[in-house]
Every structure is written in C-alpha cells, then in structure tokens.
Design a protein around this motif. Structure first.
Motif: not given
Length: 168
Positions: A34-51
């Motif tokens: 649904x093109x909803x971004x997921x943001x974790x305030x204390x953790x920095x990661x991009x769920x769009x990339x394999x890593x």
C-alpha cells in the motif's frame, strides 16, 4: 491502509510493531503493498533494500527471541514461587491481596465455607449458586454467583491450604 488514510507507520523500535518475526514480515509486506513507509525512530534502516530487509529480519528475530526468553523466565519464576508455596497473584474470593500476600476476608470466607458445606451435603453447582444468589450473596465484583464460579472455588488449591496465608 486500504482507505489511504495514512502514509507512514512510526514506531520507537521494531519490537513495538510486533514481537513475532512472521507477523512483522507480513506487516512490512502490507506496508509495501500500500506504499506506506515504515519508520523506526531509534533504528535506521531502509526496508526497500535487500540489506535493509535483512536487518529488519534480524531485528524481528531478536525481538521474538527476547519475548520468548521473558515468557520463559516469568513461567520459571511462577513455578518456583508455587513450589515454595507462594501465591502468584490474582483475585481469590475469600481473601484480599495486601502487599502481595493473601489475607483472609472474614465476610467472604464465611461464604466459601457455606459453599463447601452445601457441596458436602450433596448440593450441585447450580443449586449452590442459586442458594447464594437468593440469599443475597455476591461475588467480589458484586455479581451473582455462577456455576463456573462455584466450580472454580471448589477446585481452587488455595482453599486446601496449599498457599501460606496471613490471617487478619
């Protein structure tokens, strides 16, 4: 999400989204769908990339392991308290909880004694509940006695003296 009411989900930590890895991954797939971004305030990661996806999976696994470990430790602690004859908490008709100790409630204990007396005299659960309700007795929460409530009282090991009590 389906009604396009928000664009992002913000959590303090990924473990606040879920403590089950499969649930986390299903939710992340839904967010992506649904093109909803997921943001974790204390953790920095991009769920769009394999890593980034791998990092999320690892963190979700760790959150699930922490939940399971905590659950196991609580069960072990409760089992140990029970083995020592200590009370693990909860509402018990006939007793009040004062500073994590069960203290006999004299008014309610008379009703418990009546329940056992009626049972020993051959009365069934329904007959006991009806007798108490007609006499105006009520549960700890001010409700009528039920068949299940009577059964719970009759089956409770506390009334057999298996838990140390403080007498008032």
């Amino acid at each position: 999400m389906e009604k396009d009411k928000f664009q992002a989900v913000l959590v303090r930590k990924i473990s606040r989204l879920s403590r089950n890895m499969l649930d986390t991954l299903v939710l992340l797939d839904k967010f992506e769908e649904y093109d909803v971004k997921f943001i974790s305030y204390s953790e920095n990661f991009d769920t769009g990339s394999p890593i980034g996806r791998l990092v999320v999976q690892l963190m979700a696994s760790i959150a699930e392991m922490e939940r399971n470990t905590l659950s196991e430790n609580v069960k072990l602690g409760m089992t140990q308290r029970a083995k020592e004859g200590s009370w693990n908490g909860g509402v018990v008709f006939g007793y009040d909880s004062i500073e994590k100790e069960l203290v006999v409630n004299s008014k309610e204990s008379e009703i418990v004694q009546l329940i056992f007396t009626l049972y020993v005299e051959g009365n069934g659960l329904k007959a006991i509940a009806n007798h108490l309700n007609k006499a105006g007795y009520r549960t700890k929460h001010g409700k009528h006695f039920s068949i299940n409530g009577i059964a719970t009282i009759l089956d409770n090991p506390i009334y057999q003296g298996n838990i140390p009590l403080v007498t008032s």
